[in-house]
Scaffold this motif. Structure first.
Motif, short mmCIF file in Angstrom:
data_model
loop_
_atom_site.label_atom_id
_atom_site.label_comp_id
_atom_site.label_asym_id
_atom_site.label_seq_id
_atom_site.Cartn_x
_atom_site.Cartn_y
_atom_site.Cartn_z
N ALA A 1 0.83 -1.20 0.00
CA ALA A 1 0.00 0.00 0.00
C ALA A 1 0.87 1.25 0.00
CB ALA A 1 -0.92 -0.01 1.21
N ASP A 2 0.29 2.36 -0.50
CA ASP A 2 1.00 3.63 -0.46
C ASP A 2 0.84 4.27 0.92
OD1 ASP A 2 -1.53 4.84 -0.38
OD2 ASP A 2 -1.51 5.40 -2.50
N LYS A 3 1.34 5.49 1.08
CA LYS A 3 1.33 6.14 2.39
C LYS A 3 -0.09 6.39 2.89
CE LYS A 3 1.91 10.74 0.31
NZ LYS A 3 0.55 11.21 0.59
N ASP A 4 -1.06 6.42 1.98
CA ASP A 4 -2.45 6.64 2.37
C ASP A 4 -3.23 5.33 2.55
OD1 ASP A 4 -2.26 9.48 2.31
OD2 ASP A 4 -2.34 9.39 0.12
N GLY A 5 -2.53 4.21 2.38
CA GLY A 5 -3.16 2.91 2.58
C GLY A 5 -3.78 2.31 1.34
N PHE A 6 -3.62 2.96 0.17
CA PHE A 6 -4.21 2.45 -1.07
C PHE A 6 -3.20 1.59 -1.82
CE2 PHE A 6 -7.05 5.95 -0.22
CZ PHE A 6 -8.28 5.51 -0.70
N MET A 7 -3.70 0.57 -2.50
CA MET A 7 -2.88 -0.23 -3.39
C MET A 7 -3.48 -0.20 -4.78
SD MET A 7 -3.83 -4.22 -2.55
CE MET A 7 -2.99 -4.75 -4.05
N SER A 8 -2.62 -0.26 -5.78
CA SER A 8 -3.09 -0.24 -7.16
C SER A 8 -3.64 -1.61 -7.54
CB SER A 8 -1.94 0.12 -8.10
OG SER A 8 -2.34 0.03 -9.45
N VAL A 9 -4.77 -1.63 -8.23
CA VAL A 9 -5.32 -2.90 -8.72
C VAL A 9 -5.18 -3.02 -10.24
CG1 VAL A 9 -6.94 -3.06 -6.80
CG2 VAL A 9 -7.69 -1.99 -8.90
N PHE A 10 -4.58 -2.00 -10.85
CA PHE A 10 -4.33 -2.03 -12.30
C PHE A 10 -3.07 -1.23 -12.53
CE2 PHE A 10 -5.12 0.45 -16.31
CZ PHE A 10 -4.75 -0.55 -17.19
#
Length: 735
Positions: free
Chosen positions: A486-495
């Motif tokens: 995940a990035d610093k904001d907690g999001f991960m790329s799905v594409f």
């Protein structure tokens, strides 16, 4: 002269026995990732394995069959070479077979003794540079998974289990009458498709003829499912791949039931293919002189102990089914069980014994022929050696011994952490007696025997190179985030913006026909000829509670959807997924961003409606907010936020749907993420900057006491042709 003649005749007769028509044919059926609890004749009264059970009924079923190392490639190489992993590798690289250890496989010796050899299926043995598999068989075709469904010449898809057996049947039908054969059919099933975590047919793809089987059955939870069993493990066993993959496939009741049914279908698929093969063997007139062996390359946890996979010292990992059906043995020796401690290491010796070949001195197993023909010899082993060193930087390595009463192992990369289990008093291995003073002598004796045997088999391995890497925390807040970056904001790329890696339809046609990557966007196109909706699905994990963000552009007249908490429905079609959906609809603001359920309850909330679905599954509009129009062929920011049973949708920051689902029977709390191309006019749909934040699994559900439906609430207009005078029902007017 007379003595010389007699000697000559003896040699001729011996040669006839070694190379003649009395040599039995050998069929080796080899499953992947299967423990004894998933075969009918071993006590499972749900699973349907009549053909395997029939082999046991006319053969020998081994109750104590084990692998020396419970991982695919080591187990397979052990059988090919007759050596444990420690013995065929080196101290610095034990996973890779040495050239001298694999110069002559058991199949080469069989060929030297007149056998025609065949191999079809999973290979997965780690061989040295220059090794050529095809040099060791008369006929060979490696048939792997990923995908399990193989495209045939006529354009149809066929499961790898059936493709392997098809090749086996062709081999038998082309068999010369004056020559024995040894045929290896090594299945990929029941191995999960590890790169595809979509429950059911995604993760455990089964032959399509078994669609729907076991759907009417509730499979019992794992016998060792008490959380205390997992919590009692040492810390270094709680953070490995075994635990990571538990969250891929077993950690919720729904996922467990879905994947267990799928796994059972894979087992039954093997059984039916075996039945088809045995029928062909009989047709060819070869059954009466053909020995059939069925076993697996390692055991499987199936969620026991809070674990997945195999790879450690417990019984579920090491124990495998093993059945040998030899039609030549006397009737009173057929249909028996044996308690002898046997191993995969014994199989190559057994095959060579049947052929009349001499068993090489280097082989470390023994022929099972005396047990099959009569009974366990008096000098049969009373103790077996087990080890694990594969993927050593992520799977704790161990070595040890098992006998009828005790099992001793030490995890030598973890400060020689020792286990001692009393298998008679504690068959589930729940108590570790290694530090019990009353068992100190037993620990010392088994420790000493282990060290001696390790030295005999090749000696200690070199120290672990580098650091051990944990795969997960024991109890992650969001199970879907296991293994995610995940990035610093907690999001991960799905594409990734470059390829469709990580996205798939069950049918590769859907990928090729409808989905590409254009201008950094996942792009779906249709020409107006679609007869049904098609989905492409994210394979990385299921999703439960999440915050999803994506930019979307849809052409005028286009129709698509962001589907979540979905489930594959192969009964409708390989590319059909059911579940909640945030609709993407150009030219109609009343549907753009609404909440829909594909192949289920259908429209749950039109755009601009705040809805509560009651406990009976009926949706009621409890409030409304403005509806905005969003221009087609332009990029818009879509957001889906799901927390427990509360769903919210936005487009460009404007709310389009707000729904609370109180329907315990109809709602879904976990499932896959998918996007859709829709029937209707030609269209183009694009998704980019696609990312997701996994929220904690244990977010509370909103109950009826908090989500009260006012008497004035009216029903959501259903998706159907309604009379002109139709009026929505009023909640307070219900009987």
């Amino acid at each position: 002269m007379k003595t010389a003649l007699l000697s000559f005749l003896f040699l001729v007769l011996a040669g006839a026995r070694a190379f003649g028509t009395d040599q039995p044919n050998i069929v080796f059926l080899f499953a992947d990732d299967q423990t004894t609890s998933t075969v009918g004749c071993y006590g499972n009264d749900i699973i349907q394995t009549p053909n395997i059970d029939a082999l046991a009924a006319r053969g020998t079923r081994f109750e104590n069959a084990f692998v020396s190392q419970s991982i695919c490639w080591v187990s397979r190489t052990t059988i090919l070479t007759g050596l444990t992993g420690r013995s065929y590798g080196t101290a610095s690289n034990p996973e890779m077979a040495r050239a001298d250890a694999v110069e002559t496989l058991y199949t080469d010796i069989l060929r030297d003794h007149g056998y025609r050899t065949g191999f079809f299926g999973k290979w997965h043995a780690k061989m040295p540079k220059g090794f050529r598999t095809e040099d060791h068989f008369d006929e060979m075709k490696v048939i792997g998974r990923n995908p399990y469904y193989k495209r045939q010449a006529d354009g149809t898809l066929r499961h790898e289990t059936d493709v392997i057996v098809d090749r086996g049947i062709d081999f038998v039908r082309s068999q010369p009458k004056d020559k024995p054969f040894a045929l290896n059919l090594w299945f990929n099933a029941c191995h999960a498709e590890d790169s595809d975590r979509r429950p059911g047919i995604g993760h455990f793809p089964w032959p399509r003829e078994l669609d729907g089987m076991y759907e009417d059955v509730t499979i019992a939870p794992p016998r060792l499912s008490d959380p205390a069993v997992f919590d009692a493990l040492p810390d270094f066993l709680k953070t490995t791949i075994n635990r990571e993959r538990y969250f891929w496939r077993w950690n919720t009741d729904e996922k467990y039931q879905t994947n267990m049914r799928a796994y059972y279908r894979m087992v039954t698929g093997i059984d039916r293919a075996i039945g088809r093969f045995l029928g062909a063997l009989d047709e060819a007139g070869l059954a009466e002189n053909t020995i059939v062996v069925y076993t697996a390359d390692n055991g499987y946890y199936l969620a026991n102990r809070g674990l997945a996979g195999k790879w450690s010292h417990f019984e579920e990992s090491l124990r495998v089914p093993m059945i040998i059906a030899d039609p030549r043995v006397p009737a009173d020796q057929q249909g028996k069980t044996s308690d002898a401690i046997v191993q995969n290491l014994d199989l190559p010796s057994t095959f060579l014994d049947w052929s009349g070949a001499e068993i090489p001195e280097r082989y470390q197993g023994r022929s099972l022929t005396p047990i099959v023909n009569d009974k366990k010899p008096a000098d049969w082993r009373t103790e077996s050696f087990h080890e694990h060193f594969a993927v050593r930087n992520r799977i704790p390595a161990f070595e040890g011994l098992r006998n009828e009463k005790f099992k001793y192992v030490r995890y030598f990369d973890n400060d020689n952490h020792e286990f001692l289990h009393d298998l008679q008093r504690d068959p589930d291995e729940l108590v570790n007696l290694a530090s019990d003073p009353a068992h100190a002598k037993m620990v010392a004796a088994m420790r000493s025997r282990t060290t001696k045997l390790v030295d005999e088999l090749g000696g200690p391995l070199d120290p672990l190179a580098g650091q051990f890497s944990d795969s997960t925390v024991p109890h992650p807040a969001a199970s879907a985030s296991v293994g995610a970056r995940a990035d610093k904001d907690g999001f991960m790329s799905v594409f990734d913006g470059k390829s469709l890696r990580g996205w798939s339809a069950m049918s590769d046609d859907a990928d090729a026909k409808y989905w590409t990557v254009e201008d950094g966007a996942m792009t779906g196109r249709t020409d107006g000829s679609l007869k049904m909706n098609h989905f492409i699905t994210w394979e990385n994990s299921t999703i439960q509670n999440f915050d999803l963000r994506v930019k979307v552009k849809v052409s005028a007249g286009g129709n698509s959807g962001l589907q979540y908490r979905g489930t594959s429905r192969p009964d409708f079609g390989l590319d059909v997924v059911t579940g909640y959906q945030c609709d993407v609809v150009a030219d109609n603001p009343n549907y753009n961003g609404m909440l829909y359920e594909e192949k289920g309850r259908r429209i749950l909330s039109h755009t601009g409606e705040k809805v509560i679905i009651d406990t009976d599954g009926s949706p009621w509009v409890v409030d409304q907010f403005p509806v905005k129009e969003f221009e087609a062929d332009q990029w818009h920011d879509y957001r889906v936020l799901v927390q427990g049973n509360h769903h919210q949708h936005w487009i460009d920051g404007h709310p389009t749907a707000d729904l609370i689902d109180l329907d315990e029977n109809g709602r879904s709390l976990e499932g896959v993420l998918a996007v859709q191309v829709h029937v209707g006019p030609p269209m183009k749909i694009q998704y980019k900057d696609f990312k997701i934040k996994h929220l904690p699994d244990d977010l509370p559900l909103i109950g009826a006491d908090k989500a009260k439906i006012p008497p004035t609430a009216h029903g959501v207009r259903p998706q159907a042709k309604l009379p002109k005078d139709w009026q929505p029902p009023i909640y307070g007017d219900r009987n």
